[in-house]
Design a protein around this motif. Sequence first.
Motif, PDB file in Angstrom:
ATOM      1  N   ARG A  12      -5.399  16.402  -0.352  1.00  0.00           N
ATOM      2  CA  ARG A  12      -6.234  17.270   0.491  1.00  0.00           C
ATOM      3  C   ARG A  12      -6.194  16.883   1.965  1.00  0.00           C
ATOM      4  O   ARG A  12      -6.946  17.434   2.758  1.00  0.00           O
ATOM      5  CB  ARG A  12      -7.687  17.191   0.008  1.00  0.00           C
ATOM      6  N   ALA A  13      -5.333  15.969   2.339  1.00  0.00           N
ATOM      7  CA  ALA A  13      -5.355  15.446   3.704  1.00  0.00           C
ATOM      8  C   ALA A  13      -4.549  16.277   4.693  1.00  0.00           C
ATOM      9  O   ALA A  13      -4.806  16.228   5.892  1.00  0.00           O
ATOM     10  CB  ALA A  13      -4.842  14.003   3.711  1.00  0.00           C
TER      11      ALA A  13
ATOM     12  N   ASN B  49      -5.100  13.315   8.380  1.00  0.00           N
ATOM     13  CA  ASN B  49      -3.789  13.376   7.733  1.00  0.00           C
ATOM     14  C   ASN B  49      -2.939  12.154   8.045  1.00  0.00           C
ATOM     15  O   ASN B  49      -1.705  12.192   7.919  1.00  0.00           O
ATOM     16  CB  ASN B  49      -3.050  14.648   8.164  1.00  0.00           C
ATOM     17  N   LEU B  50      -3.577  11.052   8.442  1.00  0.00           N
ATOM     18  CA  LEU B  50      -2.880   9.805   8.764  1.00  0.00           C
ATOM     19  C   LEU B  50      -3.276   8.717   7.768  1.00  0.00           C
ATOM     20  O   LEU B  50      -4.460   8.430   7.587  1.00  0.00           O
ATOM     21  CB  LEU B  50      -3.209   9.348  10.190  1.00  0.00           C
ATOM     22  N   LEU B  51      -2.282   8.119   7.121  1.00  0.00           N
ATOM     23  CA  LEU B  51      -2.502   7.038   6.160  1.00  0.00           C
ATOM     24  C   LEU B  51      -1.989   5.731   6.765  1.00  0.00           C
ATOM     25  O   LEU B  51      -0.786   5.545   6.942  1.00  0.00           O
ATOM     26  CB  LEU B  51      -1.780   7.341   4.841  1.00  0.00           C
ATOM     27  N   PHE B  52      -2.939   4.856   7.119  1.00  0.00           N
ATOM     28  CA  PHE B  52      -2.593   3.558   7.692  1.00  0.00           C
ATOM     29  C   PHE B  52      -2.586   2.506   6.582  1.00  0.00           C
ATOM     30  O   PHE B  52      -3.351   2.597   5.617  1.00  0.00           O
ATOM     31  CB  PHE B  52      -3.620   3.140   8.754  1.00  0.00           C
ATOM     32  N   TYR B  53      -1.736   1.486   6.762  1.00  0.00           N
ATOM     33  CA  TYR B  53      -1.806   0.329   5.851  1.00  0.00           C
ATOM     34  C   TYR B  53      -1.721  -0.953   6.674  1.00  0.00           C
ATOM     35  O   TYR B  53      -0.996  -1.068   7.652  1.00  0.00           O
ATOM     36  CB  TYR B  53      -0.741   0.379   4.752  1.00  0.00           C
ATOM     37  N   PHE B  54      -2.593  -1.909   6.252  1.00  0.00           N
ATOM     38  CA  PHE B  54      -2.753  -3.187   6.932  1.00  0.00           C
ATOM     39  C   PHE B  54      -2.337  -4.312   5.993  1.00  0.00           C
ATOM     40  O   PHE B  54      -2.372  -4.178   4.770  1.00  0.00           O
ATOM     41  CB  PHE B  54      -4.222  -3.388   7.340  1.00  0.00           C
TER      42      PHE B  54
ATOM     43  N   VAL C 201       2.009  14.819  -3.282  1.00  0.00           N
ATOM     44  CA  VAL C 201       1.545  13.584  -3.931  1.00  0.00           C
ATOM     45  C   VAL C 201       1.558  13.831  -5.430  1.00  0.00           C
ATOM     46  O   VAL C 201       0.929  14.782  -5.911  1.00  0.00           O
ATOM     47  CB  VAL C 201       0.132  13.215  -3.444  1.00  0.00           C
ATOM     48  N   GLU C 202       2.268  12.994  -6.165  1.00  0.00           N
ATOM     49  CA  GLU C 202       2.430  13.226  -7.599  1.00  0.00           C
ATOM     50  C   GLU C 202       2.524  11.898  -8.336  1.00  0.00           C
ATOM     51  O   GLU C 202       2.865  10.858  -7.749  1.00  0.00           O
ATOM     52  CB  GLU C 202       3.693  14.051  -7.854  1.00  0.00           C
ATOM     53  N   LEU C 203       2.184  11.953  -9.613  1.00  0.00           N
ATOM     54  CA  LEU C 203       2.346  10.763 -10.450  1.00  0.00           C
ATOM     55  C   LEU C 203       3.830  10.532 -10.705  1.00  0.00           C
ATOM     56  O   LEU C 203       4.625  11.469 -10.711  1.00  0.00           O
ATOM     57  CB  LEU C 203       1.606  10.955 -11.779  1.00  0.00           C
ATOM     58  N   CYS C 204       4.174   9.316 -10.897  1.00  0.00           N
ATOM     59  CA  CYS C 204       5.602   9.006 -11.100  1.00  0.00           C
ATOM     60  C   CYS C 204       5.765   7.948 -12.189  1.00  0.00           C
ATOM     61  O   CYS C 204       4.834   7.201 -12.498  1.00  0.00           O
ATOM     62  CB  CYS C 204       6.237   8.535  -9.792  1.00  0.00           C
ATOM     63  N   GLU C 205       6.929   7.934 -12.759  1.00  0.00           N
ATOM     64  CA  GLU C 205       7.255   6.939 -13.784  1.00  0.00           C
ATOM     65  C   GLU C 205       7.763   5.673 -13.095  1.00  0.00           C
ATOM     66  O   GLU C 205       8.681   5.718 -12.286  1.00  0.00           O
ATOM     67  CB  GLU C 205       8.317   7.478 -14.739  1.00  0.00           C
ATOM     68  N   ALA C 206       7.105   4.601 -13.408  1.00  0.00           N
ATOM     69  CA  ALA C 206       7.492   3.320 -12.812  1.00  0.00           C
ATOM     70  C   ALA C 206       7.166   2.214 -13.803  1.00  0.00           C
ATOM     71  O   ALA C 206       6.452   2.425 -14.793  1.00  0.00           O
ATOM     72  CB  ALA C 206       6.764   3.095 -11.487  1.00  0.00           C
ATOM     73  N   ALA C 207       7.724   1.043 -13.522  1.00  0.00           N
ATOM     74  CA  ALA C 207       7.437  -0.091 -14.390  1.00  0.00           C
ATOM     75  C   ALA C 207       5.966  -0.467 -14.317  1.00  0.00           C
ATOM     76  O   ALA C 207       5.385  -0.970 -15.289  1.00  0.00           O
ATOM     77  CB  ALA C 207       8.315  -1.284 -13.990  1.00  0.00           C
ATOM     78  N   GLU C 208       5.377  -0.228 -13.200  1.00  0.00           N
ATOM     79  CA  GLU C 208       3.962  -0.537 -13.010  1.00  0.00           C
ATOM     80  C   GLU C 208       3.094   0.634 -13.479  1.00  0.00           C
ATOM     81  O   GLU C 208       3.448   1.794 -13.298  1.00  0.00           O
ATOM     82  CB  GLU C 208       3.677  -0.821 -11.533  1.00  0.00           C
ATOM     83  N   GLU C 209       1.967   0.308 -14.079  1.00  0.00           N
ATOM     84  CA  GLU C 209       1.038   1.336 -14.516  1.00  0.00           C
ATOM     85  C   GLU C 209       0.205   1.820 -13.324  1.00  0.00           C
ATOM     86  O   GLU C 209       0.038   1.115 -12.328  1.00  0.00           O
ATOM     87  CB  GLU C 209       0.118   0.765 -15.597  1.00  0.00           C
ATOM     88  N   PHE C 210      -0.288   3.045 -13.410  1.00  0.00           N
ATOM     89  CA  PHE C 210      -1.116   3.683 -12.375  1.00  0.00           C
ATOM     90  C   PHE C 210      -0.347   3.858 -11.061  1.00  0.00           C
ATOM     91  O   PHE C 210      -0.862   3.639  -9.978  1.00  0.00           O
ATOM     92  CB  PHE C 210      -2.389   2.885 -12.111  1.00  0.00           C
TER      93      PHE C 210
ATOM     94  N   GLY D 127       1.780  -0.144   9.384  1.00  0.00           N
ATOM     95  CA  GLY D 127       2.565   1.084   9.319  1.00  0.00           C
ATOM     96  C   GLY D 127       1.666   2.291   9.207  1.00  0.00           C
ATOM     97  O   GLY D 127       0.431   2.200   9.076  1.00  0.00           O
ATOM     98  N   LEU D 128       2.307   3.433   9.269  1.00  0.00           N
ATOM     99  CA  LEU D 128       1.594   4.705   9.280  1.00  0.00           C
ATOM    100  C   LEU D 128       2.419   5.743   8.540  1.00  0.00           C
ATOM    101  O   LEU D 128       3.648   5.820   8.717  1.00  0.00           O
ATOM    102  CB  LEU D 128       1.355   5.151  10.728  1.00  0.00           C
ATOM    103  N   VAL D 129       1.740   6.552   7.710  1.00  0.00           N
ATOM    104  CA  VAL D 129       2.383   7.661   7.009  1.00  0.00           C
ATOM    105  C   VAL D 129       1.667   8.933   7.440  1.00  0.00           C
ATOM    106  O   VAL D 129       0.444   9.061   7.270  1.00  0.00           O
ATOM    107  CB  VAL D 129       2.304   7.499   5.480  1.00  0.00           C
ATOM    108  N   VAL D 130       2.429   9.894   8.013  1.00  0.00           N
ATOM    109  CA  VAL D 130       1.873  11.187   8.412  1.00  0.00           C
ATOM    110  C   VAL D 130       2.010  12.127   7.223  1.00  0.00           C
ATOM    111  O   VAL D 130       3.122  12.462   6.806  1.00  0.00           O
ATOM    112  CB  VAL D 130       2.590  11.748   9.650  1.00  0.00           C
ATOM    113  N   LEU D 131       0.876  12.583   6.700  1.00  0.00           N
ATOM    114  CA  LEU D 131       0.850  13.351   5.456  1.00  0.00           C
ATOM    115  C   LEU D 131       1.005  14.845   5.718  1.00  0.00           C
ATOM    116  O   LEU D 131       0.109  15.652   5.458  1.00  0.00           O
ATOM    117  CB  LEU D 131      -0.455  13.071   4.713  1.00  0.00           C
TER     118      LEU D 131
END
Length: 271
Positions: A119-120, A53-58, A77-86, A68-72
């Motif tokens: 599912r994390a 349940n830990l999401l690391f980013y390098f 987690v959901e899709l969102c509207e943004a200027a960027e696709e996907f 950094g680290l995100v504790v899930l």
Amino acid sequence: MKLNERSVAHYATCDSPTDHAGFLRKRVERHHHHAHHHHATSYQRRWFVLKGNLLFYFEERESREPMGLVVLEGCTVELCEAAEEFAFAIRFDDAGARAYVLVADGQAAMEAWVKALSRASFDYMRLVVRELEKQLEEACKSLAACRQSPRRSSSSSRKRHLSNPALLPLQEKPAVLENGYSTWGSGGAVPGGATCPDRDGGQAKPPPLPPRRRSAAGSAAGSPAPGLSPGMTESPVSPDTACFSKLHGWYGQEIAVLRREWQERQKRGHP
């Protein structure tokens, strides 16, 4: 929640199994302090690694320490509207918590990340375990019900056998001899009035008289074959030889006579 940075960094880069990994673009908002508060939005490409349940980013894929680290936990987690696709977002239940907006390189990558991140959490694992326990309990109840009613199923199977002669067990069918005759049949009169009761109390017909025996029995002289004992002069279908055991003994007399004659010829030197 207090975390030991050194232990966390080691866990992020050690050889422990990785649930998902790949490049994502992470949205960064910068605040400019002017008369009108302006928010500049940009995206930084980072290497993300999901473990439990830990999401690391390098910063890079080869980096040895996470940025950094995100504790899930307690998040969706959901899709969102943004200027960027996907693009998709990790949003927490707390009102003032920060939301992480991430952008994948394509549709397949986005779906894979959303599925893995959803599912994390331990909350998801609790739901899975609860559902598995429910299925196990139902399976145990079904097994116990099957074990309690074997006699009923055996009885119903027996009734099916009795209602359909083709399903009778092998031992309940008449035994067939090599000459094609049965030791007991399905009723009918026996020559000379002889009968042999079967196991159901009915009357069964013994095997027909072979042609050789029929001619011998119908001879006018009525004398037994040479070598036969006087007590075995009756026809094979007489009352005393109607059942198989007596019939077998009657035919065995001739075999014994032939054997004795052969032994005598051997002694005399004649084959």
